[in-house]
Design a protein around this motif. Sequence first.
Motif, PDB file in Angstrom:
ATOM      1  N   ARG A  48       0.854  -1.188   0.000  1.00  0.00           N
ATOM      2  CA  ARG A  48       0.000   0.000   0.000  1.00  0.00           C
ATOM      3  C   ARG A  48       0.889   1.236   0.000  1.00  0.00           C
ATOM      4  O   ARG A  48       1.054   1.915   1.006  1.00  0.00           O
ATOM      5  N   GLY A  49       1.451   1.511  -1.149  1.00  0.00           N
ATOM      6  CA  GLY A  49       2.319   2.673  -1.275  1.00  0.00           C
ATOM      7  C   GLY A  49       1.899   3.516  -2.466  1.00  0.00           C
ATOM      8  O   GLY A  49       0.768   3.431  -2.960  1.00  0.00           O
ATOM      9  N   GLN A  50       2.820   4.325  -2.942  1.00  0.00           N
ATOM     10  CA  GLN A  50       2.543   5.190  -4.080  1.00  0.00           C
ATOM     11  C   GLN A  50       2.334   4.345  -5.334  1.00  0.00           C
ATOM     12  O   GLN A  50       3.035   3.368  -5.570  1.00  0.00           O
TER      13      GLN A  50
ATOM     14  N   ILE B 222       3.602 -10.955 -10.981  1.00  0.00           N
ATOM     15  CA  ILE B 222       2.287 -10.592 -11.507  1.00  0.00           C
ATOM     16  C   ILE B 222       1.650  -9.655 -10.497  1.00  0.00           C
ATOM     17  O   ILE B 222       1.092 -10.073  -9.486  1.00  0.00           O
ATOM     18  N   GLY B 223       1.775  -8.375 -10.766  1.00  0.00           N
ATOM     19  CA  GLY B 223       1.184  -7.370  -9.888  1.00  0.00           C
ATOM     20  C   GLY B 223      -0.191  -6.976 -10.388  1.00  0.00           C
ATOM     21  O   GLY B 223      -0.407  -6.814 -11.592  1.00  0.00           O
ATOM     22  N   THR B 224      -1.144  -6.834  -9.481  1.00  0.00           N
ATOM     23  CA  THR B 224      -2.492  -6.420  -9.852  1.00  0.00           C
ATOM     24  C   THR B 224      -3.013  -5.450  -8.795  1.00  0.00           C
ATOM     25  O   THR B 224      -2.684  -5.593  -7.612  1.00  0.00           O
ATOM     26  N   PRO B 225      -3.775  -4.437  -9.177  1.00  0.00           N
ATOM     27  CA  PRO B 225      -4.261  -3.470  -8.185  1.00  0.00           C
ATOM     28  C   PRO B 225      -5.137  -4.112  -7.114  1.00  0.00           C
ATOM     29  O   PRO B 225      -5.042  -3.780  -5.940  1.00  0.00           O
ATOM     30  N   TYR B 226      -6.019  -5.036  -7.545  1.00  0.00           N
ATOM     31  CA  TYR B 226      -6.928  -5.710  -6.619  1.00  0.00           C
ATOM     32  C   TYR B 226      -7.028  -7.173  -7.036  1.00  0.00           C
ATOM     33  O   TYR B 226      -7.193  -7.478  -8.217  1.00  0.00           O
ATOM     34  N   LEU B 227      -6.935  -8.065  -6.082  1.00  0.00           N
ATOM     35  CA  LEU B 227      -7.014  -9.497  -6.345  1.00  0.00           C
ATOM     36  C   LEU B 227      -8.344 -10.014  -5.801  1.00  0.00           C
ATOM     37  O   LEU B 227      -8.498 -10.200  -4.593  1.00  0.00           O
TER      38      LEU B 227
ATOM     39  N   PRO C 201       1.547 -20.732 -13.231  1.00  0.00           N
ATOM     40  CA  PRO C 201       2.673 -21.516 -12.723  1.00  0.00           C
ATOM     41  C   PRO C 201       2.752 -21.427 -11.202  1.00  0.00           C
ATOM     42  O   PRO C 201       2.525 -20.367 -10.614  1.00  0.00           O
ATOM     43  N   ALA C 202       3.070 -22.543 -10.556  1.00  0.00           N
ATOM     44  CA  ALA C 202       3.066 -22.586  -9.094  1.00  0.00           C
ATOM     45  C   ALA C 202       4.104 -21.655  -8.483  1.00  0.00           C
ATOM     46  O   ALA C 202       3.952 -21.219  -7.338  1.00  0.00           O
ATOM     47  N   ASP C 203       5.160 -21.337  -9.231  1.00  0.00           N
ATOM     48  CA  ASP C 203       6.223 -20.505  -8.673  1.00  0.00           C
ATOM     49  C   ASP C 203       6.059 -19.024  -9.009  1.00  0.00           C
ATOM     50  O   ASP C 203       6.958 -18.222  -8.732  1.00  0.00           O
ATOM     51  N   ALA C 204       4.924 -18.645  -9.603  1.00  0.00           N
ATOM     52  CA  ALA C 204       4.723 -17.241  -9.957  1.00  0.00           C
ATOM     53  C   ALA C 204       4.562 -16.396  -8.698  1.00  0.00           C
ATOM     54  O   ALA C 204       3.886 -16.791  -7.751  1.00  0.00           O
ATOM     55  N   MET C 205       5.163 -15.220  -8.709  1.00  0.00           N
ATOM     56  CA  MET C 205       5.045 -14.293  -7.581  1.00  0.00           C
ATOM     57  C   MET C 205       3.847 -13.376  -7.817  1.00  0.00           C
ATOM     58  O   MET C 205       3.738 -12.731  -8.860  1.00  0.00           O
ATOM     59  N   LEU C 206       2.938 -13.317  -6.845  1.00  0.00           N
ATOM     60  CA  LEU C 206       1.765 -12.463  -6.931  1.00  0.00           C
ATOM     61  C   LEU C 206       1.914 -11.282  -5.990  1.00  0.00           C
ATOM     62  O   LEU C 206       2.345 -11.441  -4.849  1.00  0.00           O
ATOM     63  N   SER C 207       1.541 -10.097  -6.469  1.00  0.00           N
ATOM     64  CA  SER C 207       1.515  -8.926  -5.592  1.00  0.00           C
ATOM     65  C   SER C 207       0.228  -8.157  -5.842  1.00  0.00           C
ATOM     66  O   SER C 207      -0.292  -8.118  -6.954  1.00  0.00           O
ATOM     67  N   GLU C 208      -0.300  -7.555  -4.773  1.00  0.00           N
ATOM     68  CA  GLU C 208      -1.568  -6.834  -4.844  1.00  0.00           C
ATOM     69  C   GLU C 208      -1.383  -5.441  -4.275  1.00  0.00           C
ATOM     70  O   GLU C 208      -0.674  -5.245  -3.287  1.00  0.00           O
ATOM     71  N   GLY C 209      -2.059  -4.489  -4.905  1.00  0.00           N
ATOM     72  CA  GLY C 209      -1.923  -3.112  -4.437  1.00  0.00           C
ATOM     73  C   GLY C 209      -0.826  -2.426  -5.215  1.00  0.00           C
ATOM     74  O   GLY C 209      -0.885  -2.322  -6.438  1.00  0.00           O
ATOM     75  N   GLY C 210       0.194  -2.022  -4.528  1.00  0.00           N
ATOM     76  CA  GLY C 210       1.306  -1.420  -5.242  1.00  0.00           C
ATOM     77  C   GLY C 210       2.107  -0.467  -4.391  1.00  0.00           C
ATOM     78  O   GLY C 210       1.573   0.271  -3.568  1.00  0.00           O
ATOM     79  N   ASP C 211       3.399  -0.535  -4.561  1.00  0.00           N
ATOM     80  CA  ASP C 211       4.344   0.452  -4.048  1.00  0.00           C
ATOM     81  C   ASP C 211       5.372   0.598  -5.154  1.00  0.00           C
ATOM     82  O   ASP C 211       6.256  -0.244  -5.318  1.00  0.00           O
ATOM     83  N   VAL C 212       5.211   1.647  -5.955  1.00  0.00           N
ATOM     84  CA  VAL C 212       5.939   1.717  -7.213  1.00  0.00           C
ATOM     85  C   VAL C 212       7.455   1.676  -7.014  1.00  0.00           C
ATOM     86  O   VAL C 212       8.179   1.054  -7.799  1.00  0.00           O
TER      87      VAL C 212
END
Length: 425
Positions: free
Chosen positions: A23-25, A328-333, A346-357
């Motif tokens: 939860r950043g810029q 794989i960054g997404t604003p909302y999951l 893929p099982a090893d994919a990194m997921l991120s939600e929100g964002g801190d640029v």
Amino acid sequence: MSAAALARPPAPGCTEAPVLRERGQREVFCGLTGIIWLHRKIQDAFFLVVGSRTCAHLMQSAAGVVIFAEPRFATAIMEERDLAGMTDANEELDRVVAQLLARRPDIRLLFLVGSCPSEVIKLDLSRAAQRLNATHAPGVRVLNYSGSGIETTFTQGEDACLAALVPEMRADPAPGLLVVGALAEVVEDQMRRQFEALGIGPVAFLPPRRAADLPGVGPGTRFLLAQPFLAETARLLEDRGARRLAAPFPLGAEGTTAWLRAAAEAWGIPAARFREVTAAGEQRARTAIARHHALLAGRRISFFPDSQLEIPLARFLSRELDMQPVEIGTPYLHRPHLAEELALLPADAMLSEGGDVDRQLDRCRAARPDLVVCGLGLANPLEAEGFTTKWSIELVFTPIQGYDQAGDLAALFARPLDRRTRLMV
């Protein structure tokens, strides 16, 4: 898809994978941007943004509208006196709407679209819409929604617009399929033909092409989401008794087939009939995708959170083009709506939600992916650092859903890499 990809068993997926929440810029457009594709879709609607000159400049530059054009959107500009409370903004709005409707008698549906400035001064566009509805009914229906950029991302503008339409849909208990999400007319026509060939119907689309064609909804309604960013619209439809058909989104050959199959199973279509109807389209899609496989296979790709299309796109690229998602960054999951997509990642994919640029830029620089999907504000700086980028907003403006657009979707990711290769020669 490669022969190896076709033969391998389903990956364990990311259904239970940990998600990095930040939860950043952020660097995103506001929800007003959705008007750019929505005003082309609903042909007798008009979008009146109640905002500042900055809002007007954003709309004009995003749409690329020349001075001689007559687009179906405009900005009622709030001047300093309005923002300071020195004038009655409601009286000014009534005057502007009256002028607009006198000049454009073809308007049947008017959206008052809130912006950051109108929300800051607490201008109640909901009450304004009710007041204007009473004045201009029955010829014009007036609705409102917020396109404010405060704590939103740009695709939420479409969600807010469609959510404003749901209460206006008539009650209809009869069985029917509703496709939810703005699609290019060519894509909508293709999908309508596929449903007809399968014997599925009646089929309606939200938003409709004309305001008078707004479909009904009720306990007999089954709906498919064509876009992954329509959480509020889906909730309101379910409150009206409709039931969502769980499916991956119609991106690529695999996603389109699974999406169509969800409707076919709900209508009890035999599996043999389903394959008979979809086999040719699926093969066309696979053939078109295969043209880009050599360039994209094995390439590493990173998504900045921007459009909410990131997870379905990562699924398509990893499974049908053998690309390797780094992040794989997404604003909302929204896990319920994306469950079928997450299971195919893929099982090893990194997921991120929100964002801190700043943090995601650091991770991107450390990983050095071959392709970065990001917003316009980040693309040029990253290109200057030697990265190859793809504008995420282009993936919303471009028809990419369905079998016949699958090759075009793959080409959108191949072109930046091809361009980089040519520049290096």
